[in-house]
Scaffold this motif. Structure first.
Motif: not given
Ligand code: TMP
Length: 207
Positions: A173, A183-185, A101, A177
């Motif tokens: 990024y 993908i955990k923000v 990423d 997400a």
């Protein structure tokens, strides 16, 4: 058949607090008695550490974006084959400080090389291996800059590009997400304890 290890990655702009959380999760894994290894990208292998030096050296200011991309992918191909894939296959979990990423955000988005190219190369370099979960520590570039300066760290080649570059990385990024719920923000302006609690909550769901 042996159960595969879990692959966890940590992402975010420079100075977002990623390393602090990375270390805390690693301590947490120890207390759980999990079999795991910690690695970082670029690096984590003899070849990869040499590539890292080239990538971060400020003297290499003539490096083209494409050369930069290919070097990150070269380091990634090496660590995937040499370290990550064998570990996961023998049931060892892998905590990785940055993975593909970063390439999507830094080279694909911020450098403007485009996601088609970075997605293709990411797939080739990783032989299709994907993290099970990725924590994206989301922070504005000024706060991240201030944190790096409080620590008195010398700037590397990418940090020297300044806040407008980091803003683009952040936007890159967040695009990643949006496209992938792996993908955990995480709001990285919270305290380290609060951030860790949130990460732990997600970990409890997958462990
Ligand atoms: P680090 O400071 O987190 O160890 O990362 C090294 C630098 O390399 C950081 O500025 C982010 C950058 N980077 C990329 O631009 N692309 C990549 O694929 C990776 C893994 C890192």
């Amino acid at each position: 058949m042996m159960e595969k290890g879990i692959f966890i990655t940590f992402e975010g702009i420079d100075g977002c607090g990623k390393s602090t959380q990375f270390n805390r999760v690693s301590e947490y894994f120890k207390t759980l008695g999990k079999k795991f290894i910690v690695v970082r990208e670029p690096g984590g292998t003899a070849v990869g550490e040499k590539i890292r030096e080239i990538l971060l050296d400020k003297k290499n200011d003539s490096m083209t974006s494409l050369a930069e991309l290919l070097l990150y992918e070269a380091a990634r191909a090496q660590i995937t084959e040499e370290v990550i894939k064998p570990a996961l296959e023998e049931g060892t979990s892998v905590l990785c400080d940055r993975f593909f990423d970063s390439t999507s955000a830094y080279q694909g988005y911020a450098r403007g090389l485009g996601s088609e190219l970075t997605d293709t190369l990411n797939k080739i370099a990783t032989a299709g291996i994907k993290p099970d979960i990725t924590f994206l520590l989301d922070l504005d570039s000024q706060t991240a800059y201030d944190r790096r300066h409080v620590r008195g760290e010398a700037e590397d080649r990418l940090e020297a590009l300044g806040n407008s570059f980091q803003d683009k990385v952040r936007a890159g990024y967040l695009e990643c997400a949006k496209a992938d719920d792996r993908i955990k923000v995480i709001d990285a302006s919270a305290t380290p304890d609060e951030i860790f609690e949130e990460i732990k909550k997600w970990l409890c769901e997958i462990l």
